[in-house]
Enzyme design. Structure first.
Site, PDB file in Angstrom:
ATOM      1  N   ARG A  89      -9.498  -4.046  -4.749  1.00 27.97           N
ATOM      2  CA  ARG A  89     -10.028  -4.463  -6.053  1.00 27.97           C
ATOM      3  C   ARG A  89      -9.125  -4.101  -7.225  1.00 27.97           C
ATOM      4  O   ARG A  89      -8.842  -4.931  -8.088  1.00 27.97           O
ATOM      5  CB  ARG A  89     -11.398  -3.823  -6.297  1.00 27.97           C
ATOM      6  CG  ARG A  89     -12.516  -4.470  -5.557  1.00 27.97           C
ATOM      7  CD  ARG A  89     -13.557  -3.455  -5.155  1.00 27.97           C
ATOM      8  NE  ARG A  89     -13.068  -2.743  -3.991  1.00 27.97           N
ATOM      9  CZ  ARG A  89     -13.278  -3.141  -2.747  1.00 27.97           C
ATOM     10  NH1 ARG A  89     -14.041  -4.171  -2.520  1.00 27.97           N
ATOM     11  NH2 ARG A  89     -12.767  -2.494  -1.720  1.00 27.97           N
ATOM     12  N   THR A  90      -8.701  -2.843  -7.271  1.00 30.38           N
ATOM     13  CA  THR A  90      -7.937  -2.393  -8.444  1.00 30.38           C
ATOM     14  C   THR A  90      -6.601  -3.120  -8.496  1.00 30.38           C
ATOM     15  O   THR A  90      -6.149  -3.540  -9.571  1.00 30.38           O
ATOM     16  CB  THR A  90      -7.741  -0.866  -8.403  1.00 30.38           C
ATOM     17  OG1 THR A  90      -8.997  -0.266  -8.077  1.00 30.38           O
ATOM     18  CG2 THR A  90      -7.270  -0.334  -9.726  1.00 30.38           C
ATOM     19  N   LYS A 118      14.259   7.559   0.639  1.00 34.54           N
ATOM     20  CA  LYS A 118      15.618   8.126   0.785  1.00 34.54           C
ATOM     21  C   LYS A 118      15.750   9.420  -0.020  1.00 34.54           C
ATOM     22  O   LYS A 118      16.854   9.912  -0.220  1.00 34.54           O
ATOM     23  CB  LYS A 118      16.650   7.120   0.282  1.00 34.54           C
ATOM     24  CG  LYS A 118      16.652   5.799   1.010  1.00 34.54           C
ATOM     25  CD  LYS A 118      17.670   4.861   0.359  1.00 34.54           C
ATOM     26  CE  LYS A 118      17.266   3.416   0.487  1.00 34.54           C
ATOM     27  NZ  LYS A 118      17.935   2.571  -0.499  1.00 34.54           N
ATOM     28  N   ARG A 139      -1.197   3.557  -9.004  1.00 32.00           N
ATOM     29  CA  ARG A 139      -2.203   4.334  -8.259  1.00 32.00           C
ATOM     30  C   ARG A 139      -1.456   5.333  -7.391  1.00 32.00           C
ATOM     31  O   ARG A 139      -0.492   4.968  -6.709  1.00 32.00           O
ATOM     32  CB  ARG A 139      -3.054   3.413  -7.381  1.00 32.00           C
ATOM     33  CG  ARG A 139      -3.882   4.207  -6.380  1.00 32.00           C
ATOM     34  CD  ARG A 139      -4.898   3.380  -5.658  1.00 32.00           C
ATOM     35  NE  ARG A 139      -6.008   3.041  -6.536  1.00 32.00           N
ATOM     36  CZ  ARG A 139      -7.165   2.564  -6.106  1.00 32.00           C
ATOM     37  NH1 ARG A 139      -7.364   2.361  -4.820  1.00 32.00           N
ATOM     38  NH2 ARG A 139      -8.125   2.263  -6.958  1.00 32.00           N
ATOM     39  N   HIS A 172     -10.124   7.826 -12.576  1.00 33.25           N
ATOM     40  CA  HIS A 172      -9.960   6.392 -12.322  1.00 33.25           C
ATOM     41  C   HIS A 172     -10.490   5.700 -13.578  1.00 33.25           C
ATOM     42  O   HIS A 172     -11.556   5.094 -13.578  1.00 33.25           O
ATOM     43  CB  HIS A 172     -10.767   6.004 -11.077  1.00 33.25           C
ATOM     44  CG  HIS A 172     -10.399   4.680 -10.474  1.00 33.25           C
ATOM     45  ND1 HIS A 172      -9.626   3.729 -11.131  1.00 33.25           N
ATOM     46  CD2 HIS A 172     -10.713   4.123  -9.268  1.00 33.25           C
ATOM     47  CE1 HIS A 172      -9.481   2.664 -10.342  1.00 33.25           C
ATOM     48  NE2 HIS A 172     -10.128   2.886  -9.209  1.00 33.25           N
TER      49      HIS A 172
HETATM   50  N1   CP Z   1     -13.009   0.640  -6.673  1.00 33.53           N
HETATM   51  C1   CP Z   1     -11.742   0.707  -6.207  1.00 33.53           C
HETATM   52  O1   CP Z   1     -10.900   1.469  -6.731  1.00 33.53           O
HETATM   53  O2   CP Z   1     -11.495  -0.144  -5.177  1.00 33.53           O
HETATM   54  P1   CP Z   1     -10.096  -0.324  -4.439  1.00 33.53           P
HETATM   55  O3   CP Z   1      -9.763   0.989  -3.786  1.00 33.53           O
HETATM   56  O4   CP Z   1     -10.287  -1.461  -3.478  1.00 33.53           O
HETATM   57  O5   CP Z   1      -9.063  -0.641  -5.502  1.00 33.53           O
END
Ligand code: CP
Length: 358
Positions: A89-90, A118, A139, A172
């Site tokens: 999703r993110t 490396k 992320r 998040h």
């Molecule tokens: N809610 C969320 O962060 O979903 P993903 O891990 O699929 O990005």
């Protein structure tokens, strides 16, 4: 205005999160994020601006004329999606948000495929990416890495914004933005997001979305927070400390059914066993009473809503999916709109979008 170039990394890192906000704003646009790193950057006014901008983008994207206008805004910008943890999703909602605004995108989805394998340092890796693009959406399993990289880039000769798309177990922020947007939309015609009870259920210890959303909810009037989890996975003390400081009413519980009967929103989360220190640690915890099914659906008030950041396992039964109070699919789509709004705002296009067609 405070500048990230005027403070050392060590001094910046040591500041309380709420006092870091001015350092992360766009130098040319007051009260507008440049780097988006944690929920503490967003006050109620900014959340409402983002929700209004998301509504506008959502509406415009329905027509060819509106879509073409949105796509014409940022074709001269490129975004890099650097995801060293799995995501559906993110990743996809940021990617599509970029496409809605005309940005070109590139991605690294596994650090084993970049020159980190490396031995290249994180700093050099991010500076390498920044050579090619105008924004990094990242992320990472490492707490605080997005923040450090934002400082590094702001102090480099090619400063570009960073959006934290999930860092460690701590934050998040863009998930919390879409959660708030979903709650605002859900209660828009039902008295708004005030005087509500929001129940969080599941793995509240390691779910970074819970920490970010719990904080954002403190921006709204009289939102009671209830934390329902097995004792081993209860919400961490730092989240409760913030609620105490802000005088927010909260409760700790292990009884989901009791909590559901008085909830306006139930925010379910999955067990985050990827963080287990010992293999099988989570599987030994009895989570059977922390699942939302047909019985809980009967207990939920008629205007109540069910949210989940997703992905889910079995903590929400499939039979709930078609109930009009199940908001999690809409919540997921809202992520694309609010991320498009955030990116547009970061690049200074809020006013143009809000004025379209006026
Ligand atoms: N809610 C969320 O962060 O979903 P993903 O891990 O699929 O990005």
């Amino acid at each position: 205005m405070a500048k990230l170039t005027e403070i050392s990394w060590n001094d910046f890192e040591a500041l309380p999160l709420e006092t870091k906000k001015p350092y992360l704003e766009n130098p040319g646009l007051s009260d507008t994020p440049y780097h988006t790193l944690f929920a503490q950057q967003f006050d109620r006014h900014l959340l409402e601006r983002l929700a209004a901008l998301s509504n506008r983008i959502r509406f415009m994207a329905k027509s060819k004329e509106g879509s073409l206008y949105l796509k014409s805004l940022l074709p001269h910008k490129r975004a890099m999606l650097y995801f060293s943890q799995p995501s559906s999703r993110t990743f996809l909602s940021h990617l599509n948000a970029c496409q809605i605004l005309g940005l070109t995108t590139s991605s690294v989805r596994d650090s084993a495929t970049s020159s980190e394998a490396k031995g290249e340092s994180k700093t050099d890796t991010i500076r390498t990416f920044s050579s090619y693009v105008d924004m990094i959406i990242m992320r990472t399993p490492e707490k605080g890495l997005a923040e450090q990289m934002a400082w590094e880039l702001s102090n480099s000769d090619r400063p570009i914004p960073i959006i934290n798309a999930g860092s460690g177990k701590d934050q998040h922020p863009t998930q919390a933005l879409l959660d708030i947007y979903t709650l605002l939309r859900s209660f828009e015609t039902k008295g708004g997001l005030r005087n509500r009870t929001v129940t969080f259920c599941g793995d509240l210890l390691r779910g970074r979305t819970v920490r970010s959303l719990s904080y954002l909810l403190t921006n709204f009037e009289n939102i009671r927070q209830v934390f329902v989890a097995p004792p081993q996975l209860q919400v961490p003390e730092d989240v409760l400390e913030i609620l105490k400081e802000k005088g927010v009413s909260y409760a700790i519980s292990d009884n989901l059914r009791e909590a559901v009967t008085v909830s306006d929103a139930v925010y379910m989360t999955r067990i985050q066993d990827e963080w287990d220190k010992d293999k099988g640690e989570s599987a030994r915890i009895d989570t059977s009473r922390f699942k939302f099914g047909a019985e809980e659906l009967k207990l939920l008030p008629k205007d109540g809503v069910i949210l989940h950041p997703l992905p889910r396992r079995d903590e929400i039964a499939i039979c709930c999916d078609h109930d009009p109070r199940a908001m999690y699919w809409r919540q997921m789509r809202n992520g694309m709109w609010i991320r498009a709004a955030l990116i547009a705002m970061t690049f200074g296009f809020e006013k143009q979008i809000m004025c379209f067609g006026a």
